[in-house]
Design a protein around this motif. Structure first.
Motif, PDB file in Angstrom:
ATOM      1  N   GLY A 130      33.312 -73.031 -75.155  1.00 22.57           N
ATOM      2  CA  GLY A 130      33.685 -74.362 -75.634  1.00 22.57           C
ATOM      3  C   GLY A 130      32.579 -75.074 -76.379  1.00 22.57           C
ATOM      4  O   GLY A 130      32.739 -76.223 -76.801  1.00 22.57           O
ATOM      5  N   LEU A 131      31.426 -74.410 -76.553  1.00 21.33           N
ATOM      6  CA  LEU A 131      30.336 -75.007 -77.326  1.00 21.33           C
ATOM      7  C   LEU A 131      30.625 -74.907 -78.823  1.00 21.33           C
ATOM      8  O   LEU A 131      31.246 -73.945 -79.270  1.00 21.33           O
ATOM      9  CB  LEU A 131      29.022 -74.292 -77.018  1.00 21.33           C
ATOM     10  CG  LEU A 131      28.419 -74.566 -75.636  1.00 21.33           C
ATOM     11  CD1 LEU A 131      27.255 -73.610 -75.352  1.00 21.33           C
ATOM     12  CD2 LEU A 131      27.946 -76.012 -75.527  1.00 21.33           C
ATOM     13  N   PRO A 132      30.138 -75.888 -79.596  1.00 25.05           N
ATOM     14  CA  PRO A 132      29.350 -77.073 -79.223  1.00 25.05           C
ATOM     15  C   PRO A 132      30.176 -78.263 -78.739  1.00 25.05           C
ATOM     16  O   PRO A 132      29.628 -79.308 -78.429  1.00 25.05           O
ATOM     17  CB  PRO A 132      28.630 -77.414 -80.531  1.00 25.05           C
ATOM     18  CG  PRO A 132      29.611 -77.017 -81.586  1.00 25.05           C
ATOM     19  CD  PRO A 132      30.289 -75.760 -81.063  1.00 25.05           C
ATOM     20  N   MET A 133      31.510 -78.120 -78.685  1.00 26.31           N
ATOM     21  CA  MET A 133      32.367 -79.238 -78.314  1.00 26.31           C
ATOM     22  C   MET A 133      32.040 -79.776 -76.920  1.00 26.31           C
ATOM     23  O   MET A 133      32.134 -80.985 -76.659  1.00 26.31           O
ATOM     24  CB  MET A 133      33.834 -78.826 -78.389  1.00 26.31           C
ATOM     25  CG  MET A 133      34.340 -78.513 -79.793  1.00 26.31           C
ATOM     26  SD  MET A 133      33.733 -76.952 -80.483  1.00 26.31           S
ATOM     27  CE  MET A 133      34.666 -75.737 -79.527  1.00 26.31           C
ATOM     28  N   LYS A 134      31.619 -78.879 -76.007  1.00 31.14           N
ATOM     29  CA  LYS A 134      31.324 -79.287 -74.638  1.00 31.14           C
ATOM     30  C   LYS A 134      30.122 -80.221 -74.541  1.00 31.14           C
ATOM     31  O   LYS A 134      29.918 -80.866 -73.506  1.00 31.14           O
ATOM     32  CB  LYS A 134      31.076 -78.051 -73.771  1.00 31.14           C
ATOM     33  CG  LYS A 134      32.316 -77.188 -73.540  1.00 31.14           C
ATOM     34  CD  LYS A 134      33.318 -77.844 -72.606  1.00 31.14           C
ATOM     35  CE  LYS A 134      32.816 -77.875 -71.182  1.00 31.14           C
ATOM     36  NZ  LYS A 134      33.794 -78.525 -70.259  1.00 31.14           N
ATOM     37  N   LEU A 135      29.343 -80.307 -75.598  1.00 29.48           N
ATOM     38  CA  LEU A 135      28.196 -81.220 -75.583  1.00 29.48           C
ATOM     39  C   LEU A 135      28.627 -82.680 -75.691  1.00 29.48           C
ATOM     40  O   LEU A 135      27.796 -83.583 -75.626  1.00 29.48           O
ATOM     41  CB  LEU A 135      27.217 -80.866 -76.712  1.00 29.48           C
ATOM     42  CG  LEU A 135      26.572 -79.482 -76.598  1.00 29.48           C
ATOM     43  CD1 LEU A 135      25.597 -79.252 -77.745  1.00 29.48           C
ATOM     44  CD2 LEU A 135      25.873 -79.306 -75.258  1.00 29.48           C
ATOM     45  N   LYS A 136      29.922 -82.917 -75.820  1.00 30.99           N
ATOM     46  CA  LYS A 136      30.464 -84.276 -75.801  1.00 30.99           C
ATOM     47  C   LYS A 136      30.920 -84.678 -74.395  1.00 30.99           C
ATOM     48  O   LYS A 136      31.343 -85.809 -74.186  1.00 30.99           O
ATOM     49  CB  LYS A 136      31.662 -84.369 -76.758  1.00 30.99           C
ATOM     50  CG  LYS A 136      31.312 -84.275 -78.236  1.00 30.99           C
ATOM     51  CD  LYS A 136      30.686 -85.559 -78.744  1.00 30.99           C
ATOM     52  CE  LYS A 136      30.523 -85.544 -80.256  1.00 30.99           C
ATOM     53  NZ  LYS A 136      30.004 -86.828 -80.786  1.00 30.99           N
ATOM     54  N   ASP A 137      30.808 -83.756 -73.444  1.00 28.64           N
ATOM     55  CA  ASP A 137      31.277 -84.046 -72.088  1.00 28.64           C
ATOM     56  C   ASP A 137      30.417 -85.115 -71.409  1.00 28.64           C
ATOM     57  O   ASP A 137      29.212 -85.233 -71.694  1.00 28.64           O
ATOM     58  CB  ASP A 137      31.240 -82.775 -71.236  1.00 28.64           C
ATOM     59  CG  ASP A 137      32.405 -81.844 -71.530  1.00 28.64           C
ATOM     60  OD1 ASP A 137      33.211 -82.170 -72.428  1.00 28.64           O
ATOM     61  OD2 ASP A 137      32.495 -80.792 -70.871  1.00 28.64           O
ATOM     62  N   PRO A 138      31.000 -85.893 -70.496  1.00 32.63           N
ATOM     63  CA  PRO A 138      30.218 -86.860 -69.715  1.00 32.63           C
ATOM     64  C   PRO A 138      29.101 -86.167 -68.947  1.00 32.63           C
ATOM     65  O   PRO A 138      29.248 -85.022 -68.501  1.00 32.63           O
ATOM     66  CB  PRO A 138      31.263 -87.445 -68.751  1.00 32.63           C
ATOM     67  CG  PRO A 138      32.580 -87.209 -69.406  1.00 32.63           C
ATOM     68  CD  PRO A 138      32.437 -85.920 -70.157  1.00 32.63           C
ATOM     69  N   GLY A 139      27.983 -86.847 -68.818  1.00 32.87           N
ATOM     70  CA  GLY A 139      26.839 -86.295 -68.107  1.00 32.87           C
ATOM     71  C   GLY A 139      25.878 -85.529 -68.985  1.00 32.87           C
ATOM     72  O   GLY A 139      24.837 -85.074 -68.506  1.00 32.87           O
ATOM     73  N   THR A 140      26.216 -85.385 -70.268  1.00 26.82           N
ATOM     74  CA  THR A 140      25.347 -84.685 -71.215  1.00 26.82           C
ATOM     75  C   THR A 140      24.386 -85.681 -71.849  1.00 26.82           C
ATOM     76  O   THR A 140      24.804 -86.691 -72.405  1.00 26.82           O
ATOM     77  CB  THR A 140      26.174 -84.007 -72.323  1.00 26.82           C
ATOM     78  OG1 THR A 140      27.175 -83.181 -71.711  1.00 26.82           O
ATOM     79  CG2 THR A 140      25.305 -83.172 -73.229  1.00 26.82           C
TER      80      THR A 140
END
Length: 240
Positions: A130-140
């Protein structure tokens, strides 16, 4: 010929100047636009087939079913004659080894380890593919600075990422092609109790080739190495 060289030089200078003005969030947005142009990841529903090759070990084939909208994850692994299935859906975990099935609820302490293992695989595969989209997740936590680094002889734009304590403790760096903004490398280091990176720890992962899955550009080849001595660990191969 001289005019062509001059033209290419001007393009290169212009590109570098533009890259230097990018913020980390702008760089991330451009990379997401490259990898997920239709914003399809958040509702991703599909199957990934991955073969893991590790030196001196038999390969492991994995079939990964992901349905993010319905919080469903299913992993079937096969190595030699051993087949293990992990299923995670909204807190319920089902683990099957060959024909033996165990069901565990996250709140039940005696079976918690089963769910933790299932959750580990779920987070692992959805994070990396899911990268780089997962870098928008909370806690990042993304550093504001965009760095310029050379890795294996190629220039990259790099952003550093940390995570809230409840999300993760490793320090990550993500390397982007300065022209296309494709993510081509990621790297992580362990951290001490003060949050400082331990230089002789962690790994770097080289991404090569691409597979388009549900309009998303995912790495077809993912090769793992130790940071400490560049020792090769293994390769994940995404089948298309």
């Amino acid at each position: 010929m001289k005019k062509l060289i001059l033209f290419l030089l001007l393009i290169s200078i212009s590109s570098k100047s533009f890259c230097q003005s990018l913020t980390a969030q702008e760089l991330l947005n451009k990379s997401i636009a490259y990898h997920d142009p239709n914003n399809a990841w958040h509702t991703f529903k599909g199957t990934l087939e991955v073969t893991m090759e590790i030196p001196n070990k038999s390969k492991r084939d994995s079939k990964i079913n992901i349905d993010l909208a319905h919080e469903y994850f299913n992993l079937i692994t096969k190595r030699d004659s051993a087949i293990v299935t992990y299923t995670h859906k909204k807190g319920e975990c089902i683990i099957s080894k060959n024909d033996s099935i165990q069901i565990a609820m996250q709140k039940e302490k005696p079976k918690r380890s089963h769910c933790e293992m299932t959750e580990l695989y779920k987070n692992y595969y959805t994070y990396l593919y899911g990268l780089p989209m997962k870098l928008k997740d909370p806690g990042t936590i993304i550093s504001e600075e965009v760095k310029h680094k050379t890795f294996k002889g190629k220039d990259y734009l790099v952003i550093d990422v940390n995570y809230d304590a409840q999300v993760g403790s490793d320090a990550w760096s993500f390397y982007f092609d300065p022209i296309t903004y494709a993510m081509e490398i990621y790297q992580f280091f362990r951290t001490d109790e003060k949050g400082k990176t331990k230089p002789d720890t962690g790994e770097y992962i080289l991404l090569s080739e691409e597979a388009i899955i549900k309009t998303i550009k995912m790495p077809k080849i993912r090769a793992w190495y130790y940071n400490k001595d560049d020792k090769y660990l293994g390769t994940d191969i995404l089948k298309i």
